[in-house]
Design a protein around this motif. Structure first.
Motif, PDB file in Angstrom:
ATOM      1  N   ARG A 124      24.058 -21.903 -17.995  1.00 49.86           N
ATOM      2  CA  ARG A 124      25.273 -21.076 -17.852  1.00 49.86           C
ATOM      3  C   ARG A 124      26.549 -21.912 -17.999  1.00 49.86           C
ATOM      4  N   ASP A 125      26.599 -23.116 -17.390  1.00 42.60           N
ATOM      5  CA  ASP A 125      27.815 -23.938 -17.490  1.00 42.60           C
ATOM      6  C   ASP A 125      28.064 -24.360 -18.941  1.00 42.60           C
ATOM      7  N   GLN A 126      26.960 -24.529 -19.733  1.00 42.39           N
ATOM      8  CA  GLN A 126      27.133 -24.875 -21.139  1.00 42.39           C
ATOM      9  C   GLN A 126      27.668 -23.688 -21.940  1.00 42.39           C
ATOM     10  N   LYS A 127      27.202 -22.482 -21.574  1.00 43.22           N
ATOM     11  CA  LYS A 127      27.728 -21.273 -22.241  1.00 43.22           C
ATOM     12  C   LYS A 127      29.209 -21.092 -21.938  1.00 43.22           C
ATOM     13  N   GLU A 128      29.601 -21.379 -20.686  1.00 42.81           N
ATOM     14  CA  GLU A 128      31.023 -21.279 -20.315  1.00 42.81           C
ATOM     15  C   GLU A 128      31.858 -22.245 -21.142  1.00 42.81           C
ATOM     16  N   ALA A 129      31.369 -23.482 -21.318  1.00 43.53           N
ATOM     17  CA  ALA A 129      32.081 -24.473 -22.134  1.00 43.53           C
ATOM     18  C   ALA A 129      32.156 -24.006 -23.590  1.00 43.53           C
ATOM     19  N   LEU A 130      31.052 -23.436 -24.082  1.00 43.46           N
ATOM     20  CA  LEU A 130      31.003 -22.958 -25.469  1.00 43.46           C
ATOM     21  C   LEU A 130      32.024 -21.840 -25.685  1.00 43.46           C
ATOM     22  N   LEU A 131      32.162 -20.957 -24.694  1.00 45.66           N
ATOM     23  CA  LEU A 131      33.146 -19.869 -24.790  1.00 45.66           C
ATOM     24  C   LEU A 131      34.570 -20.433 -24.836  1.00 45.66           C
ATOM     25  N   ARG A 132      34.818 -21.493 -24.050  1.00 44.85           N
ATOM     26  CA  ARG A 132      36.147 -22.127 -24.080  1.00 44.85           C
ATOM     27  C   ARG A 132      36.417 -22.731 -25.458  1.00 44.85           C
ATOM     28  N   PHE A 133      35.375 -23.342 -26.051  1.00 46.37           N
ATOM     29  CA  PHE A 133      35.559 -23.939 -27.378  1.00 46.37           C
ATOM     30  C   PHE A 133      35.808 -22.860 -28.427  1.00 46.37           C
ATOM     31  N   CYS A 134      35.138 -21.724 -28.257  1.00 52.93           N
ATOM     32  CA  CYS A 134      35.336 -20.610 -29.204  1.00 52.93           C
ATOM     33  C   CYS A 134      36.803 -20.183 -29.262  1.00 52.93           C
ATOM     34  N   VAL A 135      37.454 -20.194 -28.115  1.00 53.07           N
ATOM     35  CA  VAL A 135      38.882 -19.833 -28.057  1.00 53.07           C
ATOM     36  C   VAL A 135      39.677 -20.762 -28.971  1.00 53.07           C
ATOM     37  N   THR A 136      39.351 -22.080 -28.944  1.00 50.61           N
ATOM     38  CA  THR A 136      40.050 -23.058 -29.788  1.00 50.61           C
ATOM     39  C   THR A 136      39.740 -22.815 -31.257  1.00 50.61           C
ATOM     40  N   TRP A 137      38.455 -22.638 -31.605  1.00 55.41           N
ATOM     41  CA  TRP A 137      38.084 -22.439 -33.010  1.00 55.41           C
ATOM     42  C   TRP A 137      38.673 -21.155 -33.567  1.00 55.41           C
ATOM     43  N   ASN A 138      38.761 -20.133 -32.736  1.00 57.35           N
ATOM     44  CA  ASN A 138      39.173 -18.811 -33.204  1.00 57.35           C
ATOM     45  C   ASN A 138      40.640 -18.779 -33.639  1.00 57.35           C
ATOM     46  N   THR A 139      41.420 -19.784 -33.259  1.00 61.11           N
ATOM     47  CA  THR A 139      42.837 -19.797 -33.652  1.00 61.11           C
ATOM     48  C   THR A 139      43.005 -20.241 -35.096  1.00 61.11           C
ATOM     49  N   ASN A 140      41.929 -20.750 -35.714  1.00 62.49           N
ATOM     50  CA  ASN A 140      42.013 -21.274 -37.076  1.00 62.49           C
ATOM     51  C   ASN A 140      41.132 -20.424 -37.993  1.00 62.49           C
ATOM     52  N   SER A 141      41.675 -19.982 -39.114  1.00 65.93           N
ATOM     53  CA  SER A 141      40.930 -19.080 -40.001  1.00 65.93           C
ATOM     54  C   SER A 141      39.720 -19.772 -40.636  1.00 65.93           C
ATOM     55  N   ARG A 142      39.754 -21.137 -40.740  1.00 65.22           N
ATOM     56  CA  ARG A 142      38.626 -21.847 -41.341  1.00 65.22           C
ATOM     57  C   ARG A 142      37.411 -21.874 -40.416  1.00 65.22           C
ATOM     58  N   HIS A 143      37.676 -21.864 -39.078  1.00 66.31           N
ATOM     59  CA  HIS A 143      36.580 -22.013 -38.116  1.00 66.31           C
ATOM     60  C   HIS A 143      36.269 -20.719 -37.357  1.00 66.31           C
ATOM     61  N   CYS A 144      36.973 -19.642 -37.700  1.00 64.31           N
ATOM     62  CA  CYS A 144      36.809 -18.408 -36.924  1.00 64.31           C
ATOM     63  C   CYS A 144      35.411 -17.811 -37.082  1.00 64.31           C
ATOM     64  N   HIS A 145      34.753 -18.086 -38.245  1.00 63.77           N
ATOM     65  CA  HIS A 145      33.435 -17.485 -38.470  1.00 63.77           C
ATOM     66  C   HIS A 145      32.410 -18.024 -37.482  1.00 63.77           C
ATOM     67  N   GLU A 146      32.490 -19.349 -37.193  1.00 59.28           N
ATOM     68  CA  GLU A 146      31.574 -19.937 -36.209  1.00 59.28           C
ATOM     69  C   GLU A 146      31.849 -19.351 -34.825  1.00 59.28           C
ATOM     70  N   ALA A 147      33.140 -19.218 -34.500  1.00 59.29           N
ATOM     71  CA  ALA A 147      33.520 -18.656 -33.195  1.00 59.29           C
ATOM     72  C   ALA A 147      33.000 -17.234 -33.056  1.00 59.29           C
ATOM     73  N   GLN A 148      33.154 -16.437 -34.138  1.00 58.46           N
ATOM     74  CA  GLN A 148      32.719 -15.041 -34.082  1.00 58.46           C
ATOM     75  C   GLN A 148      31.190 -14.937 -34.014  1.00 58.46           C
ATOM     76  N   ALA A 149      30.508 -15.873 -34.680  1.00 56.29           N
ATOM     77  CA  ALA A 149      29.043 -15.860 -34.646  1.00 56.29           C
ATOM     78  C   ALA A 149      28.537 -16.116 -33.227  1.00 56.29           C
ATOM     79  N   VAL A 150      29.145 -17.124 -32.547  1.00 60.90           N
ATOM     80  CA  VAL A 150      28.746 -17.437 -31.162  1.00 60.90           C
ATOM     81  C   VAL A 150      29.087 -16.266 -30.248  1.00 60.90           C
ATOM     82  N   LEU A 151      30.294 -15.692 -30.446  1.00 63.24           N
ATOM     83  CA  LEU A 151      30.712 -14.544 -29.629  1.00 63.24           C
ATOM     84  C   LEU A 151      29.758 -13.377 -29.810  1.00 63.24           C
ATOM     85  N   GLY A 152      29.359 -13.156 -31.067  1.00 65.93           N
ATOM     86  CA  GLY A 152      28.430 -12.062 -31.350  1.00 65.93           C
ATOM     87  C   GLY A 152      27.121 -12.226 -30.595  1.00 65.93           C
TER      88      GLY A 152
END
Length: 800
Positions: free
Chosen positions: A708-736
């Protein structure tokens, strides 16, 4: 020479606070527990608990209102501590755990001035500034009595030692003692014989006799059966506390008969024992009295056989009760620290000069304190001879003193001298041998004091006083106060710094002027010779430090960075760096070669008057007007080693990560990347997973097996990736993956999930709109392509 060269190349980069000697008692009540192991004292908004054996503060208790503590008391069974604050709240503490067990309103209309427990530890009496006395049951938690009738502040309350009698005594500003019956809820008697404030009440073992002391220089023995004064004993000093001694012979205290004897502490600064029957003083303590030595408090702990007394200088002295042999000394509050020095050949002790005629010597390992008496006015400066056993002090009383510390750590005064006509503000010891001292004074003169070896006995006998020093040379050096003197490492040169904005160089021992260093815009606070080069450093009130060449008196460098006066400067790192302290409370580390301020150390809140470096150059000592003394440790090597270890660990982990990705062990790789706390590395792993032919299943399987603590960290990283159009696909895949497979309740329980969702939503909408527009354009392009009717192209003419 190679070692010296290596040392020069090793610059310091940082210091860290290793130890802080802070004030723990600023006046008011002090109390020992029944075992004599813990000492309780007030310091502003806190009650500090000291370990008597080590002198260390074990715990600081502070009420939630963070107001000043006005009174406290520890129950006779040592279990319950109650404090009262200026906010009219009473707090009951489980003091060993440091937790409040109960908090209630005092109901007094003004702050509680005093409190006392009864012998059973169940009842607590509080006396207020509103003239009321209240009694509380601390076991059943309710108020039992409210006694009115005292005019003004009730500053003293005490229960009778026999709980069966249910008697309470109080004294207010009218100098009378009121005797209250808890049974009848009434005042049984008003005992009036004192003409000034009553300071203490103490009872005999049989409970029939009471002793009261007052600031009217008398102690009175009362018969509690007839409510009459049996005897009035003049003690010829304003008494702050009187203690009845056990009715047993104590030859060392002059107690030979079994009658009533008591001990007084007051304005004369000495403890005295009196025989009640004859009114004779049978014992007077031998002690140096002076300003700040008046005794303000005294208490006897019979079970532990200890007597505690407190001076007006906030020094706490612990004696063996039967002989008044001094056991321990504690310096509660140093007020404004004016100078500090390391002592001992291995810098095992420090000596502190503060706004007091007394010096304080602390052993760094055990916090043991020794208070040195001798000067009659504030000590202004200190210096130590090369070997570390001998040191010198100078004071406002126009005198100097030389002190010697023996191998056991005990310090005695071995020599003294006087001759200046104003306060002596600076002192410096000879550098090569223990041969002379130089002092500078407000009378604008410098004096050279030779130290003949024959005059300095290794151990001063109690009856023989300190040797007397005579000045060999006196020279008027400046037109204004001399703030600093420094002796060169070879003992042949003397530098002086003055309020007249100049420093001067003199030849020793005749004090012939060699040259003047002028260039500062304000007065000079400190001068210091380099240990390696022919260079002088000066610190000035204009906020700068200057380096000067001794050959031609020219200014070599100027260091600017302090926003206020620079009060002290010292060479470190074999003369390649400087430490400076200022009136802004900052200590700065400078590298001389490039004029760079390497580090600013901010731990003091006021002017840093004292600065000294250890002989191994690995520690520094600072003392300031905030009454704190701080021991700094050079942590450059430790930080560099830590940094190197971190770099090596990162390389190893990066290699391990590359190997895991190569072997397609995605779960281990993702867990390792998350533990490194590097969003970009985690992104690289996610991209590697998505490049896999079975990307969707692999990503799901990997993400869902994370903790669970790793998933929480991953969600925080997704927030960072999602601000950039080049990395948003990875963020959206993890979010999905998380949204499809995690229950909403579990997602909401993630740490910081609300903030993450708020940050994800606007960028996700923007990416969705961008992709929608791209899809529309692509669909339109496809439609155009299918509906275009291309004309038949003419056949190409054949080449003949």
């Amino acid at each position: 020479m190679e070692e010296a060269a290596a040392g020069v190349g090793r610059f310091k980069a940082n210091y860290a606070v290793e130890r802080k000697i802070e004030p723990f008692y600023k006046g008011g009540k002090v109390q020992l527990d029944q075992t004599g192991q813990h000492l309780f004292c007030v310091c502003g908004t806190k009650v500090n608990i000291l370990d008597v054996a080590s002198g260390a503060v074990l715990r600081s208790l502070e009420q939630e209102d963070q107001e000043d503590i006005t009174a406290f008391d520890l129950s006779p069974d040592d279990e319950v501590l109650v404090t009262a604050s200026r906010a009219l709240l009473l707090a009951q503490w489980a003091w060993r755990e440091g937790s409040i067990t109960r908090l209630w309103k005092a109901i007094h209309t003004a702050p509680v001035a005093t409190m006392a427990f009864d012998p059973t530890s169940t009842l607590l009496a509080t006396g207020g500034c509103d003239g009321a006395v209240r009694v509380w049951d601390v076991v059943r938690h309710y108020g039992t009595h409210h006694f009115r009738g005292s005019p003004g502040v009730v500053h003293l309350v005490a229960f009778h030692p026999d709980p069966a009698r249910l008697l309470l005594f109080s004294s207010a500003i009218d100098a009378t003692i009121r005797m209250w019956s808890l049974q009848d809820r009434s005042c049984l008697a008003v005992l009036s014989a004192h003409y000034s404030a009553v300071t203490s009440l103490t009872f005999s073992a049989d409970g029939h006799t009471m002793l009261s002391s007052g600031r009217d220089k008398i102690c009175i023995v009362w018969d509690l059966r007839s409510h009459q004064a049996l005897r009035t004993i003049p003690v010829f000093e304003s008494v702050e506390a009187a203690v009845l001694l056990p009715e047993e012979p104590a030859p060392k205290l002059g107690v030979k008969s079994s009658g009533l004897h008591f001990l007084t502490a007051g304005s004369q600064g000495v403890l005295r024992v009196w025989e009640a029957a004859s009114g004779q003083c049978v014992y007077t303590q031998q002690q140096l009295s002076g300003p700040g030595q008046e005794l303000t408090h005294c208490a006897l702990v019979r079970a532990a056989g200890l007597l505690l007394s407190v001076t007006a200088d906030h020094n706490l002295l612990l004696y063996e009760a039967h002989s008044l042999q001094l056991q321990k000394q504690f310096a509660g509050y140093s007020e404004e620290v004016l100078d500090v020095r390391f002592l001992g050949p291995e810098d095992s002790h420090i000596v502190v000069a503060s706004n007091s005629p007394c010096l304080k010597v602390f052993e760094l390992q055990t916090s043991a304190c020794q208070i040195l008496h001798g000067h009659t006015d504030i000590v202004l400066a200190l210096d130590v001879f090369r070997k570390g056993w001998l040191f010198a002090s100078c004071a406002k009383d126009q005198s100097i003193r030389v002190w010697r510390m023996n191998k056991a750590g005990r310090v005695t005064c071995v020599a003294q001298g006087s001759g200046h006509t104003h306060s002596v503000g600076t002192i410096c010891c000879s550098r090569l041998k223990e041969t002379f001292l130089v002092t500078g004074s407000q009378d604008c003169t410098v004096k050279l004091w030779p130290l003949p070896e024959a005059q300095l006995p290794k151990s001063t006998a109690p009856d023989s006083g300190p040797a007397v020093l005579q000045a060999q040379a006196t020279q008027r050096c400046h037109d204004k106060d001399i703030n600093s003197v420094a002796v060169a490492p070879n003992d042949k040169l003397l530098a002086t710094g003055s309020q007249d904005r100049t420093a001067k160089l003199w030849a020793l021992p005749q004090c012939q002027l060699l040259g003047i260093f002028s260039g500062h815009r304000r007065g000079l606070w400190c001068v210091q010779f380099s240990p390696m080069d022919q260079v002088l450093a000066t610190a000035s009130a204009d906020g700068t430090i200057k380096l000067w060449a001794l050959q031609d008196f020219s200014c070599l460098k100027t260091f600017e960075g302090h926003d206020a006066s620079v009060l002290k400067v010292a060479f470190v790192s074999r003369g390649t760096q400087l430490l400076s302290s200022g009136s802004d409370g900052l200590v700065k580390l400078w590298t001389i070669k490039n004029n760079e301020c390497v580090r600013t150390l901010d731990a003091h809140d006021d002017k840093v008057w004292g600065l000294h470096c250890s002989r191994l150059d690995d520690h520094a000592l600072t003392g300031a007007s905030d009454s704190c003394v701080i021991l700094w440790k050079d942590v450059t090597e430790a930080e560099q080693a830590e940094e190197q270890a971190k770099r090596e660990e990162q390389v190893v982990r990066q290699q391990e990560l590359d190997n895991l990705l190569q072997e397609k062990r995605y779960l281990r790789a993702l867990g390792l990347a998350i533990s490194l706390d590097r969003p970009h590395t985690v992104l690289t792993v996610i991209q590697a997973i998505r490049r896999d032919p079975e990307a969707c299943e692999k990503l799901e399987a990997t993400v869902l097996r994370l903790r669970r603590d790793q998933k929480e960290a991953l969600l925080r990283f997704c927030v960072t990736w999602n601000t950039n159009s080049r990395h948003c696909h990875e963020a959206q895949a993890v979010l999905g993956v998380l949204l499809r497979h995690e229950a909403p309740e579990e997602l909401l329980a993630y740490e910081g999930v609300r903030a993450s969702l708020e940050a994800l939503l606007p960028y996700t909408e923007r990416h969705f709109q961008r992709l929608s527009r791209t899809l529309q354009a692509a669909t339109f392009l496809d439609f155009l392509w299918h509906n275009m009717k291309l004309p038949t192209l003419p056949a190409a003419p054949s080449a003949l």
